[in-house]
Design a protein around this motif. Structure first.
Motif, short mmCIF file in Angstrom:
data_model
loop_
_atom_site.label_atom_id
_atom_site.label_comp_id
_atom_site.label_asym_id
_atom_site.label_seq_id
_atom_site.Cartn_x
_atom_site.Cartn_y
_atom_site.Cartn_z
N PHE A 178 0.82 -1.20 0.00
CA PHE A 178 0.00 0.00 0.00
C PHE A 178 0.86 1.26 0.00
N ARG A 179 2.03 1.19 0.62
CA ARG A 179 2.96 2.31 0.56
C ARG A 179 3.40 2.56 -0.89
N ALA A 180 3.51 1.48 -1.67
CA ALA A 180 3.95 1.61 -3.06
C ALA A 180 2.89 2.25 -3.95
N MET A 181 1.68 2.47 -3.42
CA MET A 181 0.60 3.07 -4.21
C MET A 181 0.70 4.59 -4.29
N LEU A 205 -6.74 -4.82 10.78
CA LEU A 205 -5.87 -4.60 9.62
C LEU A 205 -6.45 -3.58 8.66
N LEU A 206 -7.76 -3.64 8.42
CA LEU A 206 -8.38 -2.65 7.53
C LEU A 206 -8.24 -1.24 8.09
N ARG A 207 -8.48 -1.11 9.39
CA ARG A 207 -8.37 0.21 9.99
C ARG A 207 -6.91 0.69 10.00
N ALA A 208 -5.98 -0.23 10.18
CA ALA A 208 -4.56 0.14 10.15
C ALA A 208 -4.15 0.64 8.77
N ARG A 209 -4.59 -0.05 7.71
CA ARG A 209 -4.24 0.40 6.37
C ARG A 209 -4.83 1.78 6.08
N ALA A 210 -6.04 2.04 6.56
CA ALA A 210 -6.64 3.36 6.36
C ALA A 210 -5.88 4.43 7.14
N ILE A 211 -5.54 4.12 8.38
CA ILE A 211 -4.87 5.10 9.23
C ILE A 211 -3.47 5.43 8.72
N GLU A 212 -2.69 4.41 8.37
CA GLU A 212 -1.31 4.67 8.00
C GLU A 212 -1.18 5.30 6.62
N ASN A 213 -2.16 5.08 5.75
CA ASN A 213 -2.14 5.71 4.42
C ASN A 213 -3.03 6.94 4.35
N HIS A 235 -18.31 -9.09 7.13
CA HIS A 235 -17.98 -7.77 7.66
C HIS A 235 -17.42 -6.86 6.57
N SER A 236 -18.10 -6.87 5.41
CA SER A 236 -17.73 -5.91 4.36
C SER A 236 -17.76 -4.52 4.96
N MET A 237 -16.76 -3.72 4.63
CA MET A 237 -16.53 -2.52 5.43
C MET A 237 -16.03 -1.36 4.58
N ILE A 238 -16.39 -0.16 4.99
CA ILE A 238 -15.82 1.07 4.45
C ILE A 238 -15.28 1.86 5.63
N VAL A 239 -13.99 2.23 5.54
CA VAL A 239 -13.28 2.89 6.64
C VAL A 239 -12.75 4.23 6.15
N ASP A 240 -12.81 5.25 7.01
CA ASP A 240 -12.36 6.57 6.59
C ASP A 240 -10.88 6.79 6.94
N PRO A 241 -10.28 7.90 6.52
CA PRO A 241 -8.84 8.10 6.71
C PRO A 241 -8.38 8.21 8.16
N TRP A 242 -9.30 8.39 9.09
CA TRP A 242 -8.96 8.44 10.51
C TRP A 242 -9.13 7.08 11.16
N GLY A 243 -9.56 6.08 10.37
CA GLY A 243 -9.77 4.74 10.88
C GLY A 243 -11.16 4.48 11.39
N VAL A 268 -7.31 15.27 7.34
CA VAL A 268 -6.52 14.33 8.12
C VAL A 268 -5.04 14.48 7.81
N ARG A 269 -4.69 14.63 6.54
CA ARG A 269 -3.29 14.73 6.15
C ARG A 269 -2.68 16.06 6.58
N ALA A 270 -3.51 17.11 6.64
CA ALA A 270 -2.99 18.41 7.07
C ALA A 270 -2.79 18.46 8.58
N SER A 271 -3.72 17.87 9.34
CA SER A 271 -3.62 17.95 10.80
C SER A 271 -2.58 16.99 11.36
N LEU A 272 -2.35 15.87 10.66
CA LEU A 272 -1.35 14.88 11.09
C LEU A 272 -0.54 14.47 9.86
N PRO A 273 0.45 15.27 9.47
CA PRO A 273 1.16 15.02 8.20
C PRO A 273 2.16 13.88 8.28
N ALA A 274 1.69 12.72 8.69
CA ALA A 274 2.58 11.57 8.86
C ALA A 274 3.23 11.13 7.55
N LEU A 275 2.50 11.28 6.45
CA LEU A 275 3.06 10.86 5.17
C LEU A 275 4.26 11.73 4.78
#
Length: 285
Positions: A178-181, A205-213, A235-243, A268-275
């Motif tokens: 996912f980092r390679a995306m 894992l789904l929430r982690a992928r949303a949070i870290e990306n 448990h089909s799911m839609i998760v937002d960028p904050w998890g 999310v990216r502006a308030s926590l610019p982890a990327l």
């Protein structure tokens, strides 16, 4: 893969878009499975979805693993690809076709492939599942490598939801994919997680992928007890960028939908610019 950074295009320029994740409990009858899928895509389109995603193995889950080899199609032709193309065009939606068994180098294997069609029925992306599931605990055993040939390429494309990355099921456990995306706006992950592994790891894992990306994640899944005796977690799911989980269907056929807001990603990216804070060797600047 287009490796350009999503920062080059302001995300706030796009309006919200509604997406839907379809959940099924597929069996060995392909025609019956496709009828269920067709009804659920139609319902999701009626609900306003512009992008609809199907689960892994939406057309077939059988007790005989080699059945998917007999069902395999050549790239660009075959009844499953025709179904996806026509369904997308009929309902004017972008359709992420779970996985379809396509011809592999070996006559005894397939590529487990996600195909994407736009709202005119034109194919816009193909992703071959890279990581192949292997698991054994007591009598429960899976070995996808016996019938599947792995893919090699990371795939992102532009959709109504913005920069969209493709992955399948077991790929979820490998964050480097996912980092390679290159900072997608949406990750789509069709899956058929087992009940055993899903109960333990699916949501986290789904929430982690949303949070870290810092992006949306949509995971359409198989969910229930199949005619073959296999039990999938659902448990089909839609998760937002904050998890945060925006929608979830625990089991049984149906769909979940949510509106994706570009400004949510930007906020999310502006308030926590982890990327931007990544500093390991090889990390994107």
């Amino acid at each position: 893969m287009n490796s350009s950074s999503p920062r080059s295009a302001p995300q706030t320029a796009r309006p919200p878009v509604r997406v839907a994740a379809v959940q099924t409990v597929s069996g060995p009858d392909v025609a019956a499975n496709l009828r269920v899928v067709a009804e659920l895509v139609a319902a999701a389109a009626d609900d306003g979805a512009k992008l609809v995603a199907l689960p892994e193995y939406f057309a077939l889950i059988s007790a005989v693993e080699t059945d998917k080899v007999r069902l395999r199609e050549r790239d660009g032709e075959g009844p499953l690809q025709h179904f996806l193309r026509e369904t997308a065009a009929r309902h004017r939606v972008w359709l992420v076709g779970g996985t379809v068994p396509l011809v592999a180098a070996s006559d005894q294997k397939v590529r487990n492939t996600t195909l994407v069609y736009d709202d005119r029925g034109e194919r816009v992306a193909r992703y071959d599942k890279i990581h192949l599931f292997g698991f054994q605990r007591g009598a429960e055993r899976y070995d996808e490598a016996a019938t599947i040939e792995p893919g090699r390429e990371v795939v992102c494309f532009d959709s109504p939801a913005g920069r969209t990355g493709l992955s399948v099921c077991y790929d979820l456990r490998f964050p480097e994919l996912f980092r390679a995306m290159a900072e997608p706006d949406l990750i789509v992950l069709p899956a058929a997680f087992t009940h055993t592994t899903g109960r333990a790891h699916w949501e986290v894992l789904l929430r982690a992928r949303a949070i870290e990306n810092q992006c949306y994640v949509m995971a359409p899944a198989q969910g229930g007890c199949h005619p073959s005796g296999r039990v999938t977690w659902g448990h089909s799911m839609i998760v937002d960028p904050w998890g945060e989980i925006l929608a979830c269907r625990e089991e049984g056929p149906g769909f979940v939908a949510a509106d994706l807001h570009p400004e949510r990603i930007a906020s999310v990216r502006a308030s926590l610019p982890a990327l931007e804070h990544r500093c390991l060797p090889g990390a994107a600047s």
